[in-house]
Enzyme design. Structure first.
Site, mmCIF file in Angstrom:
data_model
loop_
_atom_site.group_PDB
_atom_site.id
_atom_site.type_symbol
_atom_site.label_atom_id
_atom_site.label_comp_id
_atom_site.label_asym_id
_atom_site.label_seq_id
_atom_site.Cartn_x
_atom_site.Cartn_y
_atom_site.Cartn_z
ATOM 1 N N SER A 108 47.566 35.820 4.447
ATOM 2 C CA SER A 108 48.297 37.075 4.551
ATOM 3 C C SER A 108 47.762 37.889 5.731
ATOM 4 C CB SER A 108 48.219 37.840 3.228
ATOM 5 O OG SER A 108 49.175 38.869 3.181
ATOM 6 N N ASP A 123 53.863 34.353 0.639
ATOM 7 C CA ASP A 123 52.483 34.789 0.854
ATOM 8 C C ASP A 123 51.468 33.864 0.180
ATOM 9 O OD1 ASP A 123 49.976 36.458 0.142
ATOM 10 O OD2 ASP A 123 51.049 37.763 1.529
#
Length: 756
Positions: A85, A230
């Protein structure tokens, strides 16, 4: 993965996983590349190889920059980097050769508030898309390509994608992340299997975009046939990844401990807070397993900071630096002497290589055929100039303003002659066209007769002919109306500025009749008609129209007492022009908008004479740089040039920004004038799942004339609070003004929907 965003992301994840569109496919470029041959990292003598694992955490991830700065100042070499991320963004930039200072500059330059909203900036929209956003100013934009479908995320992440492309561009001629200045990996999650996906080759920009795809927030990415989101869901702190790369000593930067501590202090009183806490604990569980592999753990104290405060980069960096300093005893044995450090830096810089030359050609991934050729023609001014550039980003953003594409990535390529070029990955909006915008309008300016409407707009592209557009508007409630229009290019196909537009409409509404501010009657009215316009749209700011309209109008008295209703044909010629230079459709901060509408009525029930009307309006907004205050002025007026206009066609005033202390349409006449001036101040109150919140104060003056009752100018003073929400802007206000009988009137009201 940011703990606070999980509260919104997790409840949406299952829905968006099913209905999500995909990003640009990971395919071989149209033009072959000649990737440079990069020497492998030099052997390390006398020390262990060091791996750096950077956790995800939204704005918390900016603390990684402070950690990197401390490591560099203390001559601690990093041989491998892995990130998830925001840790993937920071780690990817550092592995690509960016210094901590350069990375801080990149992140500071990005307007994170606009980037996280995800909408194409209003000035970059084509004129028709500006109209769509003004008519229904919310985020309910559905696709109809595969049935009624929501987008796969609230944000296609175009602005963030441009940043990632800029980071990756200097090293995008290499296919393997092992050939970066520092070997690199980033982690995503396969939405279909739930597996952790470690990315080590291909497009670095696409890989970084995948690892940052917050579920339900950012649109997922399709890469090598897998739908990715993610990486924090499966592996938020990738220590196992750097171990598998060959690291013998692992430094883990843990952002999760303070977030979980803060969540634990929050009272679990709502469903969302319980879900958010559960999600935080789930991520924390996979982080604890990862921490078992770490040799040194750096854990910044971020408990009093927000994971959404991307603009607070200096404070995050300070916390990261302090956390590394707190582990100085454990980290210092990893340092090398100055000679070894300079050797390490030189080798790292050599692996970065020479930046690509100014591009000499363009290729496109995603669109094909004429659409791809059109993109190349639009971007041709970028050739033979320094790249990347601000001008390039602006031109890429203009591509998204047409509604066909919602994000763009780019990377360097070379052809077989060794010339440098740019490959554009234009993400076509996968769930449409056609599109459906839908919303709710509430006008509570008259609490005795609140107007509520469900509204929608259907938009279809290339309807039968390239560049043609069909549009259908529906309103149901206090205003019942159906309007359809077909916009047909006369020449030039999709690039034509000139169109013909046949249209048809039907309406069935009620109209109030006021005498001295008191409602005395209500008419029911029906109208059905057709029209044909010639339309010129020379650029994204301007539109001119001219055409003919014929309709059948009828009315009937529903309640009260008033003049006899009339019915018959209405025949008009209409000319209009609009210039829209505002910077936002909902709450502008700067710019102006000018409109002029002229109508010649050749036949109207209740009038034996032909007559003309003109309406003009000018809106202007001014905000100084970095100011919280926006000053605005609204000026409008209309006239029938001394002719008497039948009551249903008279100009009317009343309601927000049209003399707010008067009920909607309570003042009518053959002429009107109203001027508004005021100030809006942005405040720190949290918005209702939207954008800014403002307080405002404005004054108005105006009136109608050429009617049975003319009382001179009326005045009004209004104070209000306005908040942008996902349903649209909401206004709560109170107006004070002349009641027309020598007294003062206070009128509280609320509005949901378009304000200006």
């Amino acid at each position: 993965m940011p703990f606070c965003l999980f509260r919104l992301a997790v409840p949406l994840l299952l829905v968006f996983a099913v209905i999500s569109p995909t990003f640009a496919q990971e395919r071989a470029p149209v033009t072959p590349t000649n990737a440079p041959i990069v020497a492998p990292p030099a052997p390390v003598v006398g020390r262990n190889r060091i791996g750096l694992a950077l956790a995800g955490g939204a704005a918390y991830g900016e603390a990684h920059i402070g950690v990197l700065r401390w490591l560099e100042e203390h001559r601690i070499p990093v041989d491998y980097v892995a990130g998830t991320s925001m840790g993937g963004l920071v780690g990817g930039a550092y592995a690509s050769g960016y210094t901590p200072s350069e990375l801080e500059g990149l992140l500071t330059r990005l307007d994170w508030q606009d980037a996280l909203r995800g909408d194409t900036p209003y000035p970059a929209l084509s004129f028709r898309r500006k109209e769509d956003r003004r008519v229904i100013p919310n985020r309910f934009n559905f696709g109809l390509k595969k049935g009624l479908t929501l987008p796969g995320g609230l944000n296609p992440a175009h602005a963030i994608g441009l940043l990632l492309s800029e980071i990756a561009y200097p090293v995008s001629l290499t296919d393997s992340f092992d050939n970066l200045p520092i070997p690199f990996r980033c982690v995503a999650t396969d939405l279909q299997t739930g597996e952790s996906v470690v990315m080590q080759n291909g497009s670095l920009a696409v890989a970084l975009r995948a690892t940052m795809s917050l579920p339900g927030i950012f649109t997922p990415v399709t890469r090598e046939g897998r739908l990715l989101t993610d990486g924090g869901i499966a592996q938020n702190l990738p220590t196992e990844v750097v171990r598998d790369m060959g690291a013998q000593t692992i430094i883990a930067v843990d952002l999760g401990a303070s977030g979980v501590r803060r969540d634990a202090e929050t009272q679990l009183e709502s469903v969302l807070s319980v879900i958010g806490r559960s999600a935080s604990l789930a991520v924390r569980a996979n982080e604890r397993a990862s921490l078992q592999l770490a040799s040194v753990i750096i854990a910044p104290d971020l408990s009093d900071l927000s994971a959404n405060d991307f603009a607070n980069i200096a404070e995050f960096e300070k916390r990261g630096y302090a956390a590394a300093e707190a582990q100085k005893t454990a980290l210092s044995p990893l340092a090398v002497d100055e000679t070894a450090w300079q050797t390490y830096l030189a080798a790292r810089q050599a692996r970065r290589g020479t930046p690509p030359d100014a591009p000499t050609f363009l290729t496109v991934i995603g669109p094909t055929g004429e659409r791809a050729r059109r993109i190349v023609r639009q971007l041709r001014p970028l050739l033979f100039k320094p790249f990347p550039s601000e001008d390039a980003d602006d031109r890429f953003t203009l591509l998204t303003g047409t509604g066909r594409y919602n994000a763009v990535l780019y990377e360097a390529v070379r052809n077989i002659e060794g010339q440098s070029g740019v490959q554009i990955r234009a993400q076509e909006t996968d769930y449409g066209p056609p599109f459906l915008r839908a919303g709710l309008e509430i006008n509570g300016a008259d609490t005795r007769s609140v107007q509520v409407n469900l509204v929608s707009r259907y938009v279809g592209f290339d309807a039968g002919v390239a560049g043609a557009e069909s549009r259908v508007d529906v309103s149901v409630g206090s205003v019942n109306r159906l309007t359809g229009e077909y916009l047909l290019p006369i020449f030039g196909g999709a690039t034509s500025p000139l169109y013909v537009a046949p249209r048809a409409f039907a309406a069935d509404n009620s109209r109030n009749v006021f005498v001295n501010g008191t409602r005395t009657a209500v008419f029911g009215t029906q109208e059905v008609g057709v029209g044909l316009d010639a339309v010129l749209i020379p650029n994204r700011f301007t539109q001119f129209r001219g055409g003919y309209q014929l309709s059948r109008f009828s009315s009937a008295l529903q309640t009260g007492a008033a003049a006899s209703p009339r019915s018959g044909n209405v025949e008009t010629l209409q000319v209009s022009g609009v210039f829209d230079g505002l910077d936002d459709a909902i709450l502008p901060r700067n710019g102006s908008r000018v409109s002029l509408f002229a109508t010649r009525y050749s036949r109207v029930p209740g009038s034996v004479n032909e007559f003309n009307t003109v309406i003009a309006r000018w809106d202007v907004f001014v905000t100084k740089p970095k100011s919280l205050d926006t000053y605005f002025g609204l000026l409008s007026g209309g006239t029938s040039f001394g002719e008497t206009v039948p009551a249903p066609l008279q100009f009317s005033l009343g309601g927000p920004f049209r003399l707010g202390s008067e009920s909607v349409d309570s003042l009518r006449g053959n002429n009107f004038f109203v001027g508004t001036g005021g100030i809006l101040r942005t405040i720190s109150a949290p918005p209702l799942l939207g954008g800014r919140t403002l307080v405002g104060l404005w004054g108005e003056v105006g009136n109608t004339s050429g009617n049975a009752v003319t009382t001179g100018l009326r005045g009004s003073l209004t104070g209000a609070i306005i908040s942008e929400t996902f349903l649209g802007p909401i206004l709560l206000g109170v107006s004070m003004g002349d009641n027309g009988r020598g007294g003062v009137r206070l009128l509280p009201y609320f509005v949901l929907g378009r304000l200006f």
